[in-house]
Write an enzyme that holds these catalytic residues in place. Structure first.
Site, PDB file in Angstrom:
ATOM      1  N   CYS A   9       0.864  -1.172   0.000  1.00 36.68           N
ATOM      2  CA  CYS A   9       0.000   0.000   0.000  1.00 36.68           C
ATOM      3  C   CYS A   9       0.909   1.232   0.000  1.00 36.68           C
ATOM      4  O   CYS A   9       2.113   1.113   0.258  1.00 36.68           O
ATOM      5  CB  CYS A   9      -0.966  -0.011   1.183  1.00 36.68           C
ATOM      6  SG  CYS A   9      -0.227   0.209   2.798  1.00 36.68           S
ATOM      7  N   PRO A  10       0.369   2.393  -0.302  1.00 36.90           N
ATOM      8  CA  PRO A  10       1.222   3.583  -0.453  1.00 36.90           C
ATOM      9  C   PRO A  10       2.106   3.890   0.746  1.00 36.90           C
ATOM     10  O   PRO A  10       3.245   4.288   0.582  1.00 36.90           O
ATOM     11  CB  PRO A  10       0.218   4.707  -0.709  1.00 36.90           C
ATOM     12  CG  PRO A  10      -0.980   4.029  -1.272  1.00 36.90           C
ATOM     13  CD  PRO A  10      -1.023   2.676  -0.615  1.00 36.90           C
TER      14      PRO A  10
END
Length: 145
Positions: A9-10
């Site tokens: 995820c970011p």
């Protein structure tokens, strides 16, 4: 069946780890082996070795960011979101096992070499709705009720 996975995820602070943990626990419950690499803003954690990738029957990529698939040529790749891995890891694992030519029942599972991974060239990401009763919020609510 042997599986490898990447969660990404970011930020990579919490959701990637929750997805990885759920994939590991679910694979264990279903009788499959899995190794998970976690990717985030700080880089890769528990990076998969080339030997682990070669030995794997299928690859699961649960990400909300772009993941380089060059390491997974000639492997069956199942793509989902981090949310899919957190809420419904069982579906991701079952799809990987099925597409790799195995059975959901590890006693009947037979690897057949799988199919080549689909590229990122316009393939739409397949999304699945998870069972809301299996969601993290519901599990935490039950735990603290």
């Amino acid at each position: 069946m042997k599986l490898v996975a990447i969660t990404s995820c970011p930020t990579g602070i919490a959701h990637s780890q929750m997805a990885a943990e759920n994939l590991e626990q679910t694979a264990d419950k279903l009788g499959h082996e899995i190794r998970v690499e976690i990717q985030g803003a700080m880089g890769a954690e528990d990076e998969l070795s080339s030997d682990e990738i070669v030995a794997a029957d299928a690859v699961i990529i649960a990400s909300d960011t772009s993941v380089n698939r060059d390491r997974f040529t000639e492997k069956t790749v199942v793509k989902g979101t981090v949310k899919d891995a957190v809420n419904d890891a069982e579906s991701l694992i079952e799809e990987a096992v099925e597409r790799a030519g195995g059975s959901s029942d590890p006693a009947e599972s037979v690897a057949t070499g799988g199919e080549p991974a689909a590229g990122d060239d316009g393939d739409e990401q397949q999304r699945r709705g998870g069972d809301p009763e299996k969601g993290l919020f519901k599990r935490l609510k039950r735990l603290f009720s």
